[in-house]
Design a protein around this motif. Sequence first.
Motif: not given
Length: 304
Positions: A28-37, A69-73, A78-80, A84-85
Amino acid sequence: MRQAHRRGIVVGMNERYDVIIIGGGAAGLSGALTLARARRRVLVVDGGQPRNAPAEGVHNYLGRENTPPGELLRIGRAEAGAYGAQFAEGNVVDARAEGGGFRVELDDDTSHTARKLLVASGSTDELPDIAGVAEGFGRWVLHCPYCHGWEVRDRRIGVIATGAMAAHQALLWTQWSDDVVLFTNGREVAGVPAKVRVVEGPVQRVEAQGVHLGNGAFVERDAIVVQTVPTARAGFLAGLGLATVDLVMQGEAVATYVPADPTGRTDVPGVWVAGNVTDPMAQVIVAAGGGLKAAAAMNMELLE
């Protein structure tokens, strides 16, 4: 515009998003990052229950080896978010088509709308009904050698036959240890490798030091391996007509998943899936790649 404040994040309650992403794990976060960019309006709805929460670290993720795992999320959010996500805390209880798009209902009685949905809700591991397994899962009760094999290398490993893949599991774990015992647990297990010692009889319970058998015997082991059944978190998709199917291996259902094409496109127009909800065996880096692939396909369809 009405707004909801959740953990310092402002979420527009009447805003129509380009994409709502259900699930804030790696996919989900990878998708969010891609779409927000790509300058899309994105909302990530996350219930905060990642499948790998019991693990100490993420493995086989290039550049992030051993990251908790929690740190990766946290890093992914933060990146997404920097692009603007937006994020909403909660679980989706229903998703339906509405007005040429979709509406998702959360367990706090709020709802959000979007043109398209990316379902990255993951899966849960159904554990065998053996005393002690749930308490040790992710620590000394393991299921994936690629996730945990290095950490128990050259140790005493016990594989409990809890599914059709028991012989396959036993063979695979010999890559990390020369001391692998297969507990048949009352099952008929064919094809056990010669280098694996077999212990017959039902397993009564397990603990961090080993395996208790039904006949009162105790076999010392440093790590216990079981076969889980990854089960897709997808009940909320019923209103869209999407259902899970069984992944069958050796005549036995070993997981459930939501079918999709190679980009993650489901049979419902406008709905994509990524990560363990559609690929139950995917490790974290593969799930993240699936989120990116689905997001790129969704962005192209939005353009068209």
